[in-house]
Motif scaffolding. Structure first.
Motif, PDB file in Angstrom:
ATOM      1  N   ASP A 146     -31.401  -7.870  14.111  1.00  0.00           N
ATOM      2  CA  ASP A 146     -31.996  -6.784  14.884  1.00  0.00           C
ATOM      3  C   ASP A 146     -30.951  -5.681  14.999  1.00  0.00           C
ATOM      4  OD1 ASP A 146     -33.836  -5.387  16.461  1.00  0.00           O
ATOM      5  OD2 ASP A 146     -33.189  -6.363  18.310  1.00  0.00           O
ATOM      6  N   THR A 177     -36.248  -5.529  12.481  1.00  0.00           N
ATOM      7  CA  THR A 177     -36.165  -4.718  13.686  1.00  0.00           C
ATOM      8  C   THR A 177     -37.504  -4.081  14.022  1.00  0.00           C
ATOM      9  OG1 THR A 177     -34.890  -2.917  14.716  1.00  0.00           O
ATOM     10  CG2 THR A 177     -35.429  -2.674  12.385  1.00  0.00           C
ATOM     11  N   MET A 237     -29.429  -3.418  19.981  1.00  0.00           N
ATOM     12  CA  MET A 237     -28.924  -4.354  20.984  1.00  0.00           C
ATOM     13  C   MET A 237     -27.829  -3.646  21.771  1.00  0.00           C
ATOM     14  SD  MET A 237     -28.621  -7.866  18.731  1.00  0.00           S
ATOM     15  CE  MET A 237     -27.687  -7.095  17.398  1.00  0.00           C
ATOM     16  N   LYS A 251     -40.509  -5.402  12.226  1.00  0.00           N
ATOM     17  CA  LYS A 251     -41.218  -6.520  12.854  1.00  0.00           C
ATOM     18  C   LYS A 251     -42.680  -6.135  13.055  1.00  0.00           C
ATOM     19  CE  LYS A 251     -37.236  -7.964  15.596  1.00  0.00           C
ATOM     20  NZ  LYS A 251     -36.639  -7.915  16.943  1.00  0.00           N
ATOM     21  N   ASP A 258     -30.812 -11.460  17.738  1.00  0.00           N
ATOM     22  CA  ASP A 258     -31.820 -10.685  18.456  1.00  0.00           C
ATOM     23  C   ASP A 258     -31.644 -10.899  19.947  1.00  0.00           C
ATOM     24  OD1 ASP A 258     -34.220  -9.471  19.453  1.00  0.00           O
ATOM     25  OD2 ASP A 258     -35.202  -9.896  17.544  1.00  0.00           O
ATOM     26  N   ASP A 259     -31.619  -9.828  20.707  1.00  0.00           N
ATOM     27  CA  ASP A 259     -31.422  -9.920  22.147  1.00  0.00           C
ATOM     28  C   ASP A 259     -32.724 -10.043  22.933  1.00  0.00           C
ATOM     29  OD1 ASP A 259     -32.136  -7.241  21.521  1.00  0.00           O
ATOM     30  OD2 ASP A 259     -31.281  -6.536  23.409  1.00  0.00           O
ATOM     31  N   ASN A 260     -33.862  -9.920  22.264  1.00  0.00           N
ATOM     32  CA  ASN A 260     -35.152  -9.961  22.943  1.00  0.00           C
ATOM     33  C   ASN A 260     -35.717 -11.384  22.872  1.00  0.00           C
ATOM     34  OD1 ASN A 260     -38.049  -9.867  23.372  1.00  0.00           O
ATOM     35  ND2 ASN A 260     -37.868  -7.626  23.246  1.00  0.00           N
ATOM     36  N   HIS A 274     -39.105 -11.820  21.230  1.00  0.00           N
ATOM     37  CA  HIS A 274     -39.070 -11.745  19.767  1.00  0.00           C
ATOM     38  C   HIS A 274     -38.542 -13.042  19.168  1.00  0.00           C
ATOM     39  CE1 HIS A 274     -38.890  -7.042  19.729  1.00  0.00           C
ATOM     40  NE2 HIS A 274     -40.028  -7.519  20.219  1.00  0.00           N
ATOM     41  N   ARG A 291     -27.733 -14.115  20.660  1.00  0.00           N
ATOM     42  CA  ARG A 291     -28.447 -13.121  21.474  1.00  0.00           C
ATOM     43  C   ARG A 291     -27.871 -11.712  21.426  1.00  0.00           C
ATOM     44  NH1 ARG A 291     -32.902 -16.133  22.014  1.00  0.00           N
ATOM     45  NH2 ARG A 291     -32.408 -18.141  22.884  1.00  0.00           N
TER      46      ARG A 291
END
Length: 180
Positions: A82, A112, A85, A134, A26-28, A31, A52
């Motif tokens: 996710d 996601t 991205m 999510k 996940d890049d956030n 989150h 990430r």
């Protein structure tokens, strides 16, 4: 009915926890932080490795570069992936995983923010084992993490994923064959 654990039960339980590593892609950062908090609140004690972006996910799964040490970066039992991205996105990672003979059986749960039906359909076409949206509410996220652990770790029978051959360098993300 409550049944006290016997010594052999404790050994099995401990082994399951130690081996059942989650890999979160996940890049956030928000989150990631919320998911870590949800794991803690829900008493999900399984190790959670985080990368990430999609490129890092592939390197991690290859055991390449900084992820070479499998005792520090073990092959996960579950990938929480996710989709949205930059660069190598979740669909690319899922496509890559399913093209690797050693990793083809690895369980991938898409986690996601997207609930678009085209994303759901494509994820399943590419081999996702589950598609979860999510939740916006933290309490709902905590319940979802318990459900993920309960089903995917405790109840679901995992296929064997080769740890020795997955440690070798596999075809990397630079090869764009099979991209659509």
């Amino acid at each position: 009915m409550y049944t006290p654990l016997r010594g052999s039960d404790l050994v099995v339980f401990t082994i399951v926890l130690e081996e059942a590593v989650f890999l979160l892609v996940d890049d956030n950062e928000d989150h990631v932080m919320l998911l870590r908090r949800a794991f803690l609140k829900s008493n999900v004690l399984n190790p959670l490795q985080v990368v990430r972006n999609g490129q890092e996910a592939i390197l991690y799964l290859q055991g390449a570069g900084r992820y070479r040490n499998r005792s520090e970066f073990p092959l996960p039992k579950i990938v929480l992936l996710d989709l949205k991205m930059p660069g190598v996105d979740g669909f690319d990672v899922l496509r890559w995983i399913r093209q690797q003979p050693e990793l083809r059986a690895l369980r991938v749960v898409v986690l996601t923010s997207s609930d678009a039906i085209r994303d759901v359909n494509l994820a399943y076409e590419l081999g996702a084992n589950s598609f979860l949206v999510k939740p916006m509410d933290f309490e709902d996220l905590a319940q979802l993490t318990q459900a993920i652990r309960g089903y995917w770790i405790w109840h679901d029978k995992a296929p064997e994923v080769s740890r020795s051959t997955a440690d070798r360098s596999l075809s990397g993300p630079g090869s764009r064959e099979g991209r659509g």
